[in-house]
Design a protein around this motif. Structure first.
Motif, mmCIF file in Angstrom:
data_model
loop_
_atom_site.group_PDB
_atom_site.id
_atom_site.type_symbol
_atom_site.label_atom_id
_atom_site.label_comp_id
_atom_site.label_asym_id
_atom_site.label_seq_id
_atom_site.Cartn_x
_atom_site.Cartn_y
_atom_site.Cartn_z
ATOM 1 N N ALA A 85 65.487 7.749 -11.128
ATOM 2 C CA ALA A 85 66.011 8.551 -10.023
ATOM 3 C C ALA A 85 64.978 9.519 -9.448
ATOM 4 O O ALA A 85 64.765 9.578 -8.228
ATOM 5 N N ALA A 86 64.308 10.288 -10.311
ATOM 6 C CA ALA A 86 63.372 11.309 -9.832
ATOM 7 C C ALA A 86 62.168 10.693 -9.130
ATOM 8 O O ALA A 86 61.847 11.039 -7.987
ATOM 9 N N THR A 87 61.496 9.767 -9.808
ATOM 10 C CA THR A 87 60.309 9.143 -9.208
ATOM 11 C C THR A 87 60.690 8.300 -8.000
ATOM 12 O O THR A 87 59.928 8.211 -7.035
ATOM 13 N N GLY A 88 61.864 7.666 -8.047
ATOM 14 C CA GLY A 88 62.322 6.889 -6.897
ATOM 15 C C GLY A 88 62.527 7.759 -5.671
ATOM 16 O O GLY A 88 62.224 7.349 -4.537
ATOM 17 N N THR A 89 63.034 8.968 -5.865
ATOM 18 C CA THR A 89 63.213 9.893 -4.736
ATOM 19 C C THR A 89 61.863 10.277 -4.138
ATOM 20 O O THR A 89 61.716 10.365 -2.919
ATOM 21 N N ILE A 90 60.874 10.503 -4.993
ATOM 22 C CA ILE A 90 59.523 10.795 -4.504
ATOM 23 C C ILE A 90 58.978 9.596 -3.739
ATOM 24 O O ILE A 90 58.312 9.748 -2.698
ATOM 25 N N ALA A 91 59.246 8.388 -4.226
ATOM 26 C CA ALA A 91 58.771 7.171 -3.559
ATOM 27 C C ALA A 91 59.355 7.037 -2.157
ATOM 28 O O ALA A 91 58.716 6.481 -1.254
ATOM 29 N N LEU A 92 60.569 7.545 -1.937
ATOM 30 C CA LEU A 92 61.152 7.509 -0.592
ATOM 31 C C LEU A 92 60.304 8.325 0.386
ATOM 32 O O LEU A 92 60.121 7.930 1.541
ATOM 33 N N GLY A 93 59.803 9.469 -0.076
ATOM 34 C CA GLY A 93 58.932 10.269 0.777
ATOM 35 C C GLY A 93 57.623 9.566 1.073
ATOM 36 O O GLY A 93 57.129 9.590 2.207
ATOM 37 N N VAL A 94 57.047 8.915 0.061
ATOM 38 C CA VAL A 94 55.822 8.153 0.256
ATOM 39 C C VAL A 94 56.039 7.059 1.289
ATOM 40 O O VAL A 94 55.195 6.807 2.159
ATOM 41 N N LEU A 95 57.198 6.406 1.220
ATOM 42 C CA LEU A 95 57.508 5.320 2.146
ATOM 43 C C LEU A 95 57.456 5.774 3.602
ATOM 44 O O LEU A 95 56.936 5.058 4.464
ATOM 45 N N ILE A 96 57.985 6.958 3.879
ATOM 46 C CA ILE A 96 58.012 7.443 5.261
ATOM 47 C C ILE A 96 56.602 7.576 5.821
ATOM 48 O O ILE A 96 56.320 7.203 6.965
ATOM 49 N N VAL A 97 55.692 8.111 5.020
ATOM 50 C CA VAL A 97 54.313 8.274 5.483
ATOM 51 C C VAL A 97 53.619 6.917 5.598
ATOM 52 O O VAL A 97 52.845 6.676 6.533
ATOM 53 N N LEU A 98 53.917 6.014 4.659
ATOM 54 C CA LEU A 98 53.330 4.672 4.733
ATOM 55 C C LEU A 98 53.773 3.937 5.992
ATOM 56 O O LEU A 98 53.023 3.112 6.527
ATOM 57 N N LEU A 99 54.976 4.203 6.473
ATOM 58 C CA LEU A 99 55.445 3.565 7.699
ATOM 59 C C LEU A 99 54.564 3.918 8.892
ATOM 60 O O LEU A 99 54.504 3.172 9.875
ATOM 61 N N LEU A 100 53.871 5.046 8.803
ATOM 62 C CA LEU A 100 52.932 5.445 9.859
ATOM 63 C C LEU A 100 51.545 4.852 9.635
ATOM 64 O O LEU A 100 50.653 5.035 10.464
ATOM 65 N N GLY A 101 51.364 4.161 8.513
ATOM 66 C CA GLY A 101 50.040 3.653 8.179
ATOM 67 C C GLY A 101 49.150 4.724 7.579
ATOM 68 O O GLY A 101 47.925 4.570 7.541
#
Length: 399
Positions: free
Chosen positions: A63-79
């Motif tokens: 749960a904790a690391t997965g929530t952090i991964a959601l934030g990483v995903l948003i920035v990755l969507l910008l490349g």
């Protein structure tokens, strides 16, 4: 006469899926296949791997690391990339704990103020990236070091601050849904997902864009019910569905709805796909980039609070170790493109499930940590290789 749009609507699903695979859009298929293989391999090597108790522990761990991964995903969507999410998560957990334990603020207020601090960190990163023109790699690498230093400064000589075991924050990770509420959650999640799909279909139909048959949407909803029901049945065989998993799952669903059905969400995909084209279309590229870094830092902070709740403490290693690497790997393994413009929040869910399952399985088998690191690296490298190959297979995908 059947138009091209009608042909796509009426095309059988297997043919459409095969076309997507040939076009370099494998979607979640490689990840789902990997999960099946992982379950089969570790389940055969250790009978405890697929037990209700172990799967419940797995849900708590992700749960904790997965929530952090959601934030990483948003920035990755910008490349782009955010290397500071681990440090930000630890810093947010420390700020929340200091306000709650040392200053005596109510738990809810301490959490909100800590998330606000994380958002300010993201705002600073976004401004440095957009206004100063600094590469995101450099900005967030400085953040990784700087916020870790601030964390150590705030902790002082104590090094560790414990949370009250009977307090509201610690109880978040020790709260389990009663069976009736977990089954009600299955119905609610399915209704939200199906409703979202139907609304999206209607919007596309009004714009004269290709849409999928209602029957296919109903089939997907039914498949989701089966998967969620299986998860709930297994977890109810032990202590029940953990509240932290519900929080993480809710964030996945809400973020997915926000990215696909709101203008800022669609603009993030547009900027990640082609920033110059988005700018010429009138999209505020600078604002979207700043928003993405703010969202990433805020989600990292939320993950840090969940981690502090699970440990009932914060210390000098909060947000450290391999949390950053696992968060980034989870987003990439789940199918988010490193080149921007492609990926969904469910990618982070699938990715963290793959990584935690592999780690959990190897721990049950008493595999040496050196081997665990090498296996994790191999899984990440394979995911990036699939992404790069898929990108080259798409028209105009050569980079």
């Amino acid at each position: 006469m059947i138009t091209e749009t009608s042909r796509r609507i009426l095309a059988p699903r297997p043919a459409e899926l095969a076309g997507r695979l040939r076009g370099g859009e494998p979607g979640a298929l490689p990840v789902v296949a990997a999960l099946v293989v992982i379950a089969a391999v570790f389940g055969s090597l250790n009978e405890h791997f697929l037990s209700a108790e172990n799967l419940t522990n797995l849900a708590l761990q992700m749960a904790a690391t997965g929530t952090i991964a959601l934030g990483v995903l948003i920035v990755l969507l910008l490349g782009e990339i955010d290397l500071s999410v681990g440090s930000v998560s630890g810093l947010c957990g420390v700020v929340m704990t200091l306000l709650y334990v040392k200053q005596g603020l109510p738990a809810g207020l301490a959490v909100l103020l800590a998330l606000g601090a994380a958002a300010l960190v993201g705002l600073l990163h976004g401004l440095m990236f957009t206004l100063l023109g600094m590469p995101s790699f450099v900005v967030t690498l400085a953040g990784l070091i700087g916020w870790q230093g601030l964390l150590l400064y705030l902790l002082g000589d104590e090094g560790t601050i414990n949370l009250p075991f009977d307090g509201s924050v610690a109880k978040v990770s020790d709260t389990w849904l009663p069976p009736w509420l977990s089954w009600l959650a299955v119905v609610g999640i399915t209704a939200v997902v199906l409703g979202s799909s139907l609304l999206g279909r209607r919007a596309r139909a009004r714009a004269d864009l290709p849409v999928r048959p209602v029957g296919w949407l109903a089939f997907r909803a039914g498949l989701l019910v089966v998967v969620l029901a299986a998860v709930v049945a297994v977890l109810n065989g032990d202590r029940g569905v953990p509240l932290t998993l519900v929080i993480f799952g809710s964030l996945v669903v809400l973020l997915d709805l926000g990215l696909r059905h709101t203008l800022p969400g669609r603009w993030i995909y547009a900027v990640g796909g082609n920033a110059e084209a988005a700018r010429r279309a009138g999209i505020g590229v600078t604002r979207i980039r700043i928003l993405a870094f703010v969202a990433a830092a805020t989600l990292a902070g939320a993950g840090g609070i969940l981690a502090a709740s699970r440990l009932s403490a914060v210390n000098q290693s909060s947000g450290g170790s391999d949390i950053l690497l696992i968060a980034i790997a989870a987003a990439v393994i789940g199918g988010t493109s490193l080149f921007g413009g492609r990926g969904r929040p469910y990618a982070a869910l699938l990715g963290i499930l793959v990584l935690q399952s592999v780690t959990n399985g190897m721990l049950l088998l008493n595999v040496d940590s050196s081997v665990r690191f090498m296996v994790t690296a191999a899984v990440l490298a394979l995911a990036v290789a699939i992404d790069s190959t898929a990108r080259r297979a798409r028209p105009g995908g050569r980079r």
